[in-house]
Write a protein that holds these residues in place. Structure first.
Motif, PDB file in Angstrom:
ATOM      1  N   HIS A 117       6.751  -4.414   7.736  1.00 22.09           N
ATOM      2  CA  HIS A 117       5.488  -4.193   6.701  1.00 22.09           C
ATOM      3  C   HIS A 117       4.318  -4.919   7.309  1.00 22.09           C
ATOM      4  CE1 HIS A 117       7.025  -1.564   3.982  1.00 22.09           C
ATOM      5  NE2 HIS A 117       8.011  -2.358   3.554  1.00 22.09           N
ATOM      6  N   SER A 126      -0.820   1.393   7.136  1.00 24.58           N
ATOM      7  CA  SER A 126       0.031   2.148   5.944  1.00 24.58           C
ATOM      8  C   SER A 126      -0.219   1.432   4.534  1.00 24.58           C
ATOM      9  CB  SER A 126       1.544   1.688   6.341  1.00 24.58           C
ATOM     10  OG  SER A 126       2.401   2.118   5.069  1.00 24.58           O
ATOM     11  N   ARG A 128       1.472   1.658   1.844  1.00 26.86           N
ATOM     12  CA  ARG A 128       2.726   0.935   1.406  1.00 26.86           C
ATOM     13  C   ARG A 128       2.921  -0.416   1.943  1.00 26.86           C
ATOM     14  NH1 ARG A 128       8.418   3.725   2.457  1.00 26.86           N
ATOM     15  NH2 ARG A 128       8.305   2.692   4.413  1.00 26.86           N
ATOM     16  N   SER A 129       2.529  -0.375   3.158  1.00 23.80           N
ATOM     17  CA  SER A 129       2.555  -1.823   3.927  1.00 23.80           C
ATOM     18  C   SER A 129       1.713  -2.710   3.458  1.00 23.80           C
ATOM     19  CB  SER A 129       2.515  -1.736   5.307  1.00 23.80           C
ATOM     20  OG  SER A 129       3.788  -1.006   5.793  1.00 23.80           O
TER      21      SER A 129
END
Length: 150
Positions: A117, A126, A128-129
């Motif tokens: 991540h 990202s 989400r990361s």
């Protein structure tokens, strides 16, 4: 961290980035260590590159520690395992085992680790990361505050 050096931190960051880029460009895979390691048992179909990457990671660390013993955060002191906090009455091997298990559980829940991540995910922008890294840092801050270990 009584021996922080911007030079060694920069060199380390560049080498991590280079290794991640080589794996991505050469194999089309992210350098998420927990994912690479986690697919060894049960063996994935692509076990060879995982073993080569992990063995190279360990060998390079060992080689760097032998060639430049004062390079790490310990300065001139030899590397040593982190001891359990004073007053917690937990033996150090048990402390390390608990920390490893919690790390493994966290990487499974978070669907990745700091290398996946933090290095690869953030580089790919990202969302989400970004959330995962914010949680990692938040938990790290709380952990340091509670245990007093820096």
């Amino acid at each position: 961290m009584d021996a922080f050096s911007p030079l060694s931190a920069t060199l380390g960051g560049l080498l991590i980035g280079l290794a991640s880029a080589v794996l991505w460009l050469g194999n089309g895979r992210l350098a998420g260590i927990s994912g690479i390691f986690g697919q060894l048992l049960p063996p994935a179909q692509t076990i060879v590159w995982r073993l080569v990457f992990l063995v190279s990671l360990i060998a390079a660390t060992f080689l760097a520690a032998r060639l430049w013993p004062g390079l790490g955060v310990g300065g001139d002191r030899p590397a040593a395992l982190m001891a359990a906090p004073d007053g917690w009455s937990i033996p150090t091997p048990v402390w390390i085992a608990i920390a490893g298990l919690l790390t493994g559980i966290g990487t499974k829940i978070g669907n990745g680790c700091t290398s996946g991540h933090g290095v690869c995910g953030l580089a790919r922008l990202s969302r989400r990361s970004v959330v995962a890294v914010l949680v990692f840092f938040g938990v790290a801050i709380v952990t340091v505050t509670v245990t007093g270990i820096v």
